[in-house]
Design a protein around this motif. Structure first.
Motif, PDB file in Angstrom:
ATOM      1  N   ASP A  69     -13.340 -26.741  -5.908  1.00  0.00           N
ATOM      2  CA  ASP A  69     -13.910 -25.552  -6.542  1.00  0.00           C
ATOM      3  C   ASP A  69     -13.359 -25.341  -7.952  1.00  0.00           C
ATOM      4  O   ASP A  69     -13.983 -24.688  -8.792  1.00  0.00           O
ATOM      5  N   MET A  70     -12.176 -25.921  -8.254  1.00  0.00           N
ATOM      6  CA  MET A  70     -11.559 -25.714  -9.567  1.00  0.00           C
ATOM      7  C   MET A  70     -12.391 -26.289 -10.706  1.00  0.00           C
ATOM      8  O   MET A  70     -12.313 -25.807 -11.841  1.00  0.00           O
ATOM      9  N   TYR A  71     -13.168 -27.327 -10.423  1.00  0.00           N
ATOM     10  CA  TYR A  71     -13.974 -27.941 -11.481  1.00  0.00           C
ATOM     11  C   TYR A  71     -14.884 -26.913 -12.158  1.00  0.00           C
ATOM     12  O   TYR A  71     -15.179 -27.040 -13.348  1.00  0.00           O
ATOM     13  N   LEU A  72     -15.335 -25.924 -11.418  1.00  0.00           N
ATOM     14  CA  LEU A  72     -16.315 -24.963 -11.945  1.00  0.00           C
ATOM     15  C   LEU A  72     -15.709 -23.585 -12.198  1.00  0.00           C
ATOM     16  O   LEU A  72     -16.440 -22.605 -12.361  1.00  0.00           O
ATOM     17  N   TRP A  73     -14.407 -23.497 -12.262  1.00  0.00           N
ATOM     18  CA  TRP A  73     -13.748 -22.219 -12.545  1.00  0.00           C
ATOM     19  C   TRP A  73     -14.114 -21.716 -13.947  1.00  0.00           C
ATOM     20  O   TRP A  73     -14.475 -22.494 -14.839  1.00  0.00           O
ATOM     21  N   SER A  74     -13.956 -20.393 -14.123  1.00  0.00           N
ATOM     22  CA  SER A  74     -14.157 -19.768 -15.432  1.00  0.00           C
ATOM     23  C   SER A  74     -12.825 -19.457 -16.105  1.00  0.00           C
ATOM     24  O   SER A  74     -12.794 -18.773 -17.128  1.00  0.00           O
ATOM     25  N   VAL A  75     -11.737 -19.940 -15.515  1.00  0.00           N
ATOM     26  CA  VAL A  75     -10.419 -19.809 -16.141  1.00  0.00           C
ATOM     27  C   VAL A  75      -9.712 -21.158 -16.078  1.00  0.00           C
ATOM     28  O   VAL A  75      -9.983 -21.979 -15.208  1.00  0.00           O
ATOM     29  N   LYS A  76      -8.812 -21.355 -17.030  1.00  0.00           N
ATOM     30  CA  LYS A  76      -7.990 -22.558 -17.071  1.00  0.00           C
ATOM     31  C   LYS A  76      -6.535 -22.125 -17.046  1.00  0.00           C
ATOM     32  O   LYS A  76      -6.107 -21.330 -17.895  1.00  0.00           O
ATOM     33  N   LEU A  77      -5.781 -22.630 -16.078  1.00  0.00           N
ATOM     34  CA  LEU A  77      -4.390 -22.222 -15.907  1.00  0.00           C
ATOM     35  C   LEU A  77      -3.495 -22.884 -16.947  1.00  0.00           C
ATOM     36  O   LEU A  77      -3.736 -24.005 -17.377  1.00  0.00           O
ATOM     37  N   ASP A  78      -2.457 -22.174 -17.323  1.00  0.00           N
ATOM     38  CA  ASP A  78      -1.422 -22.722 -18.195  1.00  0.00           C
ATOM     39  C   ASP A  78      -0.100 -22.115 -17.750  1.00  0.00           C
ATOM     40  O   ASP A  78       0.337 -21.083 -18.255  1.00  0.00           O
ATOM     41  N   VAL A  79       0.532 -22.756 -16.777  1.00  0.00           N
ATOM     42  CA  VAL A  79       1.717 -22.209 -16.113  1.00  0.00           C
ATOM     43  C   VAL A  79       2.976 -22.736 -16.797  1.00  0.00           C
ATOM     44  O   VAL A  79       3.254 -23.935 -16.757  1.00  0.00           O
ATOM     45  N   PRO A  80       3.765 -21.889 -17.446  1.00  0.00           N
ATOM     46  CA  PRO A  80       4.987 -22.373 -18.096  1.00  0.00           C
ATOM     47  C   PRO A  80       6.016 -22.832 -17.072  1.00  0.00           C
ATOM     48  O   PRO A  80       6.020 -22.387 -15.915  1.00  0.00           O
ATOM     49  N   ALA A  81       6.887 -23.713 -17.506  1.00  0.00           N
ATOM     50  CA  ALA A  81       7.905 -24.261 -16.598  1.00  0.00           C
ATOM     51  C   ALA A  81       8.826 -23.178 -16.061  1.00  0.00           C
ATOM     52  O   ALA A  81       9.427 -23.332 -14.992  1.00  0.00           O
ATOM     53  N   THR A  82       8.944 -22.057 -16.755  1.00  0.00           N
ATOM     54  CA  THR A  82       9.806 -20.963 -16.301  1.00  0.00           C
ATOM     55  C   THR A  82       9.184 -20.179 -15.150  1.00  0.00           C
ATOM     56  O   THR A  82       9.866 -19.404 -14.490  1.00  0.00           O
ATOM     57  N   ASN A  83       7.906 -20.380 -14.921  1.00  0.00           N
ATOM     58  CA  ASN A  83       7.226 -19.710 -13.813  1.00  0.00           C
ATOM     59  C   ASN A  83       7.529 -20.461 -12.529  1.00  0.00           C
ATOM     60  O   ASN A  83       7.318 -21.681 -12.456  1.00  0.00           O
ATOM     61  N   PRO A  84       8.048 -19.802 -11.479  1.00  0.00           N
ATOM     62  CA  PRO A  84       8.361 -20.504 -10.225  1.00  0.00           C
ATOM     63  C   PRO A  84       7.181 -21.279  -9.663  1.00  0.00           C
ATOM     64  O   PRO A  84       7.372 -22.294  -8.977  1.00  0.00           O
ATOM     65  N   ALA A  85       5.966 -20.841  -9.962  1.00  0.00           N
ATOM     66  CA  ALA A  85       4.786 -21.536  -9.444  1.00  0.00           C
ATOM     67  C   ALA A  85       4.693 -22.960  -9.966  1.00  0.00           C
ATOM     68  O   ALA A  85       4.158 -23.844  -9.284  1.00  0.00           O
ATOM     69  N   ALA A  86       5.205 -23.209 -11.175  1.00  0.00           N
ATOM     70  CA  ALA A  86       5.136 -24.559 -11.741  1.00  0.00           C
ATOM     71  C   ALA A  86       5.899 -25.543 -10.862  1.00  0.00           C
ATOM     72  O   ALA A  86       5.407 -26.639 -10.566  1.00  0.00           O
ATOM     73  N   GLY A  87       7.095 -25.163 -10.458  1.00  0.00           N
ATOM     74  CA  GLY A  87       7.876 -26.026  -9.576  1.00  0.00           C
ATOM     75  C   GLY A  87       7.229 -26.205  -8.212  1.00  0.00           C
ATOM     76  O   GLY A  87       7.269 -27.287  -7.630  1.00  0.00           O
ATOM     77  N   GLN A  88       6.622 -25.133  -7.688  1.00  0.00           N
ATOM     78  CA  GLN A  88       5.945 -25.217  -6.399  1.00  0.00           C
ATOM     79  C   GLN A  88       4.751 -26.172  -6.475  1.00  0.00           C
ATOM     80  O   GLN A  88       4.502 -26.954  -5.551  1.00  0.00           O
ATOM     81  N   ILE A  89       4.019 -26.096  -7.575  1.00  0.00           N
ATOM     82  CA  ILE A  89       2.869 -26.991  -7.756  1.00  0.00           C
ATOM     83  C   ILE A  89       3.340 -28.441  -7.860  1.00  0.00           C
ATOM     84  O   ILE A  89       2.767 -29.344  -7.234  1.00  0.00           O
ATOM     85  N   ALA A  90       4.386 -28.661  -8.638  1.00  0.00           N
ATOM     86  CA  ALA A  90       4.905 -30.021  -8.798  1.00  0.00           C
ATOM     87  C   ALA A  90       5.351 -30.592  -7.456  1.00  0.00           C
ATOM     88  O   ALA A  90       5.072 -31.759  -7.135  1.00  0.00           O
ATOM     89  N   GLN A  91       6.033 -29.772  -6.652  1.00  0.00           N
ATOM     90  CA  GLN A  91       6.490 -30.234  -5.348  1.00  0.00           C
ATOM     91  C   GLN A  91       5.309 -30.534  -4.427  1.00  0.00           C
ATOM     92  O   GLN A  91       5.290 -31.557  -3.728  1.00  0.00           O
ATOM     93  N   ALA A  92       4.305 -29.674  -4.442  1.00  0.00           N
ATOM     94  CA  ALA A  92       3.133 -29.878  -3.584  1.00  0.00           C
ATOM     95  C   ALA A  92       2.380 -31.138  -3.991  1.00  0.00           C
ATOM     96  O   ALA A  92       1.898 -31.888  -3.135  1.00  0.00           O
ATOM     97  N   MET A  93       2.260 -31.398  -5.284  1.00  0.00           N
ATOM     98  CA  MET A  93       1.565 -32.595  -5.753  1.00  0.00           C
ATOM     99  C   MET A  93       2.252 -33.862  -5.272  1.00  0.00           C
ATOM    100  O   MET A  93       1.604 -34.874  -5.003  1.00  0.00           O
ATOM    101  N   GLN A  94       3.566 -33.808  -5.139  1.00  0.00           N
ATOM    102  CA  GLN A  94       4.313 -34.984  -4.750  1.00  0.00           C
ATOM    103  C   GLN A  94       4.399 -35.183  -3.244  1.00  0.00           C
ATOM    104  O   GLN A  94       4.455 -36.321  -2.765  1.00  0.00           O
ATOM    105  N   SER A  95       4.397 -34.080  -2.474  1.00  0.00           N
ATOM    106  CA  SER A  95       4.683 -34.230  -1.050  1.00  0.00           C
ATOM    107  C   SER A  95       3.714 -33.530  -0.115  1.00  0.00           C
ATOM    108  O   SER A  95       3.631 -33.895   1.059  1.00  0.00           O
ATOM    109  N   ASN A  96       2.978 -32.529  -0.593  1.00  0.00           N
ATOM    110  CA  ASN A  96       2.118 -31.781   0.317  1.00  0.00           C
ATOM    111  C   ASN A  96       0.896 -31.242  -0.426  1.00  0.00           C
ATOM    112  O   ASN A  96       0.791 -30.039  -0.687  1.00  0.00           O
TER     113      ASN A  96
END
Length: 559
Positions: A269-296
């Protein structure tokens, strides 16, 4: 592919590579030696045998302009057969083709990207040059069209074969641009808004090179400069002449699944979103996304849904052309009459609803087999299913009177994902070791040509006899520096041996970029220079001299 910043030592090693001493080295008792005598008889114009990009002096921050440097030498590799004197006077060209690989034609404005992970887990998430990759790809087409044929055999090219990762994120619009690059036509590398750039390079974040802004981003700290008009020029219409020889396509993992590493249908569904995320490394979500991409990867769905509401995000214009394509749609698109170009119809695929693997006649007596080594489980590495493996065996056996070259995206050592493939439920999967063993059981297989690693490597596979041995030819990408393609020439030396020549070529854009030249040719030049100076450039991708321009010897299996 994973990326990391090179150390100062590795960058020095890279700079020295182009001026490495020409000599000989031993590999398992076999000799690979420089061969200036063989090279002297070749038509090297337009190849890296004549000249190749090298870095010039550094400016503040370390950014280096590129300049034309001396060509790389030719090496004779004799691990599988001994080179005999006088072969250059008796050889006959059997086939000549160009391999393109890992072009990664990219919709850089797509919401379905994770650029903000480039400084966390993978440098390939954002490349400063990526907005120029259609211009760079057209420049490579121009180079191929300018060549008269193979430099050693003089044979006109029989084909061009692209070995996967033709697109970056399996978007329909990326596939359209890719096909137009190779077959010819007008390309407007823009999605979303018609009159403005809506990507991270226009959002003001210091995590990315902001080419039209004076903001002091992490790239300008390394010597990148501000270029007024850059983004408008990047998305402007330009034209590809198309290749002047038939071309064939192979699937890569980035053509097969979301960003090449995430199972399809989780985030579509992200392909057709009307927003584009830009999560700075200081945001805890950035680390969570990186971990999920690698393992889950399955955890990415809820994470992205929450961020869509909370941000940080920027509004973008939805575009239905970003819709992801399926493997079947990939095949069907190659039958579009508007994209046929020099042909053949289907570009190798047997039928619009046929399988993603096929055979094609490279030249009389030389058969090509295109394989699909992608595993859609959400893995960048590959495997091959039982049904396809048995089909390949039948084709090799049925054409035992021909020399056979197989093509795939993955290499023998990156086919490690022998896990269930959702595309072939219940079917056993085989790894690269099993595929090498199968190929070596047939005496008429002479080469396996592939990509995926973004590196240059030439690997001998010794079989039970000299005639059951073959070469694996792995070529660097055209998205990351050194941005190369490879000519492959097969010649009969008329002395019981074959030679496979592997000269590398670069796009025909000027070596030294002029930041004020925003024409397609000027942007193609900048494409290469920005790639060299990318924070994540890996100097090892260029390969050793003995992985670049070589003559690979092997016993002629049909003599």
């Amino acid at each position: 592919m994973p990326g990391s910043r090179p150390s100062a030592l590795s960058r020095r090693t890279f700079l020295a590579a182009g001026a490495a001493t020409v000599g000989a080295f031993a590999t398992g008792g076999a000799i690979a030696a420089a061969a200036p005598d063989v090279l002297a008889e070749a038509n090297t114009a337009g190849t890296t045998l004549a000249r190749a990009a090298r870095p010039g002096g550094a400016r503040a921050g370390g950014y280096r302009k590129l300049v034309a440097g001396p060509g790389w030498p030719l090496y004779v590799r004799q691990e599988l057969a001994t080179a005999k004197a006088g072969r250059s006077r008796t050889r006959n060209g059997l086939a000549a083709f160009v391999q393109l690989t890992d072009m990664h034609i990219t919709d850089v404005q797509s919401p379905a990207r994770f650029e903000y992970t480039h400084d966390l887990i993978t440098g390939s998430a954002f490349r400063p040059q990526e907005a120029l990759n259609t211009q760079g790809a057209v420049s490579l087409v121009n180079r191929i069209n300018s060549l008269s044929g193979g430099p050693f055999s003089g044979r006109r090219f029989d084909a061009v074969v692209t070995t996967g990762d033709n697109t970056d994120n399996r978007e329909s619009v990326e596939l359209d641009w890719f096909c137009k690059v190779l077959s010819g036509g007008s390309i407007t590398p823009n999605t979303g808004a018609a009159n403005r750039f809506e990507g991270v390079q226009n959002f003001g974040s210091t995590l990315y090179w902001q080419p039209e802004s004076a903001i002091r981003d992490i790239y300008k700290e390394r010597g990148y400069v501000q270029i007024p008009g850059y983004l408008r020029a990047a998305i402007a219409k330009h034209r590809s002449p198309g290749l002047n020889v038939p071309w064939y396509a192979v699937l890569g993992n980035h053509d097969d699944q979301y960003l090449g590493t995430i199972p399809n249908n989780i985030l579509d569904d992200m392909y057709l979103w009307s927003v584009k995320l830009d999560v700075p490394a200081t945001n805890p979500a950035a680390g969570q996304i990186a971990q999920a991409m690698q393992s889950n990867p399955a955890a990415l769905g809820p994470l992205m849904a929450a961020l869509r509401v909370s941000g940080p995000a920027y509004p973008v214009t939805p575009d239905s052309r970003r819709r992801p394509f399926s493997n079947q749609e990939f095949v069907r698109r190659h039958f579009d009459p508007a994209l046929t170009g020099p042909g053949p119809v289907g570009h190798g695929f047997a039928a619009p609803d046929g399988p993603t693997w096929y055979t094609f006649q490279i030249a009389p007596g030389v058969l090509g087999i295109a394989m699909n080594t992608c595993n859609s489980l959400g893995l960048s590495d590959g495997s091959i299913g039982d049904r396809q493996l048995r089909w390949i065996q039948r084709q090799i056996t049925a054409h035992r009177d021909q020399l056979v070259i197989v093509f795939s995206h993955h290499t023998s050592d990156t086919m490690s994902a022998a896990l269930p493939n959702p595309d072939t439920p219940g079917e056993r999967q085989y790894d690269g070791t099993a595929l090498v063993a199968m190929l070596a059981r047939h005496n008429n297989v002479i080469a396996w040509v592939n990509g995926h690693t973004h590196n240059n490597r030439l690997i001998p596979h010794r079989g039970s006899t000299a005639e059951h041995s073959f070469w694996e030819i792995n070529t660097a990408s055209h998205i990351d520096f050194p941005q190369l393609a490879r000519i492959v020439e097969v010649v009969d030396n008329a002395d019981g041996t074959l030679s496979i020549f592997t000269p590398l070529i670069e796009a025909d854009a000027p070596y030294t970029a002029d930041e004020s030249d925003l024409t397609p040719d000027g942007l193609a030049s900048l494409y290469r220079e920005l790639a060299y100076n990318d924070l994540h450039t890996d100097p090892e991708r260029i390969g050793k001299l003995t992985d670049r321009n070589c003559e690979l010897l092997l016993a002629h299996p049909l003599r």
